[in-house]
Design an enzyme around this catalytic site. Structure first.
Site, PDB file in Angstrom:
ATOM      1  N   TYR A 196       0.909  -0.967  -0.090  1.00 57.18           N
ATOM      2  CA  TYR A 196       0.193  -0.348  -0.159  1.00 57.18           C
ATOM      3  C   TYR A 196       1.235   1.284   0.218  1.00 57.18           C
ATOM      4  O   TYR A 196       1.830   1.871   0.836  1.00 57.18           O
ATOM      5  CB  TYR A 196      -0.849   0.475   0.886  1.00 57.18           C
ATOM      6  CG  TYR A 196      -1.756  -1.498   1.678  1.00 57.18           C
ATOM      7  CD1 TYR A 196      -2.305  -1.814  -0.079  1.00 57.18           C
ATOM      8  CD2 TYR A 196      -2.142  -1.437   2.491  1.00 57.18           C
ATOM      9  CE1 TYR A 196      -3.011  -2.842   1.010  1.00 57.18           C
ATOM     10  CE2 TYR A 196      -2.708  -2.716   3.177  1.00 57.18           C
ATOM     11  CZ  TYR A 196      -3.538  -3.718   1.824  1.00 57.18           C
ATOM     12  OH  TYR A 196      -4.003  -4.314   1.785  1.00 57.18           O
ATOM     13  N   HIS A 225       0.825 -12.737   1.320  1.00 54.65           N
ATOM     14  CA  HIS A 225      -0.386 -11.260   0.511  1.00 54.65           C
ATOM     15  C   HIS A 225      -1.190 -11.692  -0.658  1.00 54.65           C
ATOM     16  O   HIS A 225      -2.564 -12.360  -0.966  1.00 54.65           O
ATOM     17  CB  HIS A 225       0.486  -9.876   0.385  1.00 54.65           C
ATOM     18  CG  HIS A 225      -1.060  -8.334  -0.323  1.00 54.65           C
ATOM     19  ND1 HIS A 225      -0.353  -7.375  -0.228  1.00 54.65           N
ATOM     20  CD2 HIS A 225      -2.010  -8.734  -0.061  1.00 54.65           C
ATOM     21  CE1 HIS A 225      -1.951  -7.011  -0.175  1.00 54.65           C
ATOM     22  NE2 HIS A 225      -2.793  -7.520  -0.394  1.00 54.65           N
ATOM     23  N   PRO A 245     -15.511  -5.862   3.318  1.00 54.18           N
ATOM     24  CA  PRO A 245     -17.012  -6.476   3.511  1.00 54.18           C
ATOM     25  C   PRO A 245     -17.870  -6.145   2.899  1.00 54.18           C
ATOM     26  O   PRO A 245     -19.166  -6.152   2.649  1.00 54.18           O
ATOM     27  CB  PRO A 245     -16.439  -6.540   4.930  1.00 54.18           C
ATOM     28  CG  PRO A 245     -15.989  -5.703   5.265  1.00 54.18           C
ATOM     29  CD  PRO A 245     -15.031  -5.890   4.493  1.00 54.18           C
ATOM     30  N   LEU A 246     -17.472  -4.692   2.313  1.00 54.52           N
ATOM     31  CA  LEU A 246     -18.658  -3.864   2.342  1.00 54.52           C
ATOM     32  C   LEU A 246     -18.831  -3.673   0.298  1.00 54.52           C
ATOM     33  O   LEU A 246     -19.604  -2.781   0.007  1.00 54.52           O
ATOM     34  CB  LEU A 246     -18.688  -2.191   2.631  1.00 54.52           C
ATOM     35  CG  LEU A 246     -19.269  -2.309   3.926  1.00 54.52           C
ATOM     36  CD1 LEU A 246     -18.557  -0.809   4.648  1.00 54.52           C
ATOM     37  CD2 LEU A 246     -20.972  -2.726   4.683  1.00 54.52           C
ATOM     38  N   PHE A 287     -21.731  -0.900  -0.938  1.00 57.71           N
ATOM     39  CA  PHE A 287     -22.796  -1.093   0.347  1.00 57.71           C
ATOM     40  C   PHE A 287     -22.662   0.243   1.259  1.00 57.71           C
ATOM     41  O   PHE A 287     -23.683   0.662   1.679  1.00 57.71           O
ATOM     42  CB  PHE A 287     -22.782  -2.207   1.138  1.00 57.71           C
ATOM     43  CG  PHE A 287     -23.138  -3.314   0.124  1.00 57.71           C
ATOM     44  CD1 PHE A 287     -24.111  -3.826  -0.610  1.00 57.71           C
ATOM     45  CD2 PHE A 287     -22.388  -4.398   0.275  1.00 57.71           C
ATOM     46  CE1 PHE A 287     -24.853  -4.417  -1.468  1.00 57.71           C
ATOM     47  CE2 PHE A 287     -22.550  -5.243  -1.014  1.00 57.71           C
ATOM     48  CZ  PHE A 287     -23.506  -6.024  -1.608  1.00 57.71           C
ATOM     49  N   SER A 288     -21.508   0.931   0.712  1.00 57.74           N
ATOM     50  CA  SER A 288     -22.043   2.333   1.218  1.00 57.74           C
ATOM     51  C   SER A 288     -22.813   3.796   0.954  1.00 57.74           C
ATOM     52  O   SER A 288     -22.631   4.256   1.036  1.00 57.74           O
ATOM     53  CB  SER A 288     -20.323   2.735   1.697  1.00 57.74           C
ATOM     54  OG  SER A 288     -20.342   1.239   2.628  1.00 57.74           O
ATOM     55  N   GLY A 299     -24.300   3.100  -2.668  1.00 58.58           N
ATOM     56  CA  GLY A 299     -24.330   2.320  -3.847  1.00 58.58           C
ATOM     57  C   GLY A 299     -23.947   2.698  -5.307  1.00 58.58           C
ATOM     58  O   GLY A 299     -22.645   2.631  -5.272  1.00 58.58           O
TER      59      GLY A 299
END
Length: 343
Positions: A63, A130, A210-211, A216-217, A219
């Site tokens: 990262y 990783h 997970p979102l 899902f936060s 749309g």
């Protein structure tokens, strides 16, 4: 909803690691989701997460590369290190804009030493491979990681995007504490073989994205905010031909969330939390208000009927989760140990 929620602690794996039931994925602070965010703001966010009970911090040498580990190291000053379970990763080497996956012993050791220095710590709590180097038998890679455990440089070993056979072979060399994998309402291919393998062997499960990479936060309007350097622009599920279809999925999830008195992101995250006490999702965020909202997902209760309804909706998702299967568990088998020649 989030203000009064206490973040429980769970056992991750069978070797003694205990973490907050929800972690914090730190990637987006420094890489892959557009420009790096201001360092002081991110340190403030990390400190806020820890104060709220989110103590499982997830990063990687990829990262930035490297800059996220440096950021985490700065955030863990002033006596904070002892309050967190620090996870980082090695194996993906970015050179001249190209990714090369390495699991040879010399690279494993050099990567660990470099991460320790950037993080400014004496020991890494959970050290993941990783991605899997399909040129090197997994026994060889884990053998070197085992030495690092014995030397006190890492406490626990993890794998990310590993196949079931790779997990089994690795676990036979040294116990694997956690497998990190993509698991969410719209990414469920791990449920058939990978999740059962982890549970059979007593390995903890860490769910990244997970979102749904933010779907899902926010749309479908999420795509309007993609900037230069945001890898999500190339994900098939966010492409125009799939996005219109997937918009309907979000609207149905949103309707259920309204009924449950929570946000769509809390509902999607609650679905992951309901998968079992051996599962720790690590949603990423760069905003304190979103972190507090994620914590609120821990208080959302879902019945068996709720779970079935959500899964029925999500099964209609269109598009692969990434542009190529390369670098996923589906292509993560390694050659037999008998083929390895020490160099």
């Amino acid at each position: 909803m989030a203000a009064s929620v206490k973040v429980p602690r769970i056992k991750l794996g069978s070797q003694g690691l205990v973490v907050s039931a929800q972690g914090l994925g730190c990637m987006g602070m420094s890489a892959f989701y557009g420009a790096p965010k201001p360092e002081p703001d991110m340190i403030k966010l990390i400190h806020h997460a820890i104060s709220r009970g989110i103590t499982h911090l997830d990063t990687s040498d990829l990262y930035g590369p490297h800059t996220n580990e440096i950021l985490i190291g700065k955030a863990l000053k002033e006596g904070i290190r002892a309050k967190v379970e620090l996870a980082t990763k090695f194996a993906v080497n970015l050179q001249d804009g190209k990714f090369d996956v390495r699991g040879d012993p010399a690279y494993v050791r050099a990567s660990c030493e470099a991460s320790l220095k950037r993080l400014d710590v004496d020991c890494i709590d959970l050290y993941y491979q990783h991605r899997i180097d399909t040129r090197v038998p997994i026994e060889v890679t884990i053998g070197e990681l085992k030495k690092l455990v014995e030397e006190g440089k890492i406490k626990y070993i993890g794998l990310s995007e590993a196949s079931a056979s790779t997990i089994r072979r690795a676990h036979a060399v040294h116990p694997i504490t956690a497998v990190q994998l993509e698991w969410s309402l719209w990414t469920r291919d791990v449920e058939e073989e990978i999740i059962p393998t982890c549970r059979e062997l007593g390995i903890g499960i860490v769910a990244y994205s997970p979102l749904g990479s933010g779907f899902f936060s926010s749309g479908p309007k999420l795509v309007e905010d993609f900037t230069e350097g945001d890898v999500r622009k190339y994900m098939p599920r966010f492409q125009a031909e799939n996005l219109e279809h997937n918009k309907n999925l979000y609207e149905q999830v949103n309707a259920i969330a309204s009924r449950k008195g929570c946000t769509p992101s809390q509902l999607a995250l609650a679905w992951v939390h309901h998968q079992g006490k051996d599962v720790c999702p690590i949603p990423g965020t760069t905003k304190i208000e979103n972190l507090d909202q994620n914590i609120g997902a821990l208080s959302v209760k879902l019945s068996a009927e709720d779970m079935a309804e959500l899964e029925s909706i999500a099964s209609a998702i269109k598009g692969e989760r990434c542009a190529s299967e390369a670098g996923t568990w589906k292509t993560a088998d390694t050659p037999p140990l008998s083929t390895w020649k020490c160099t």
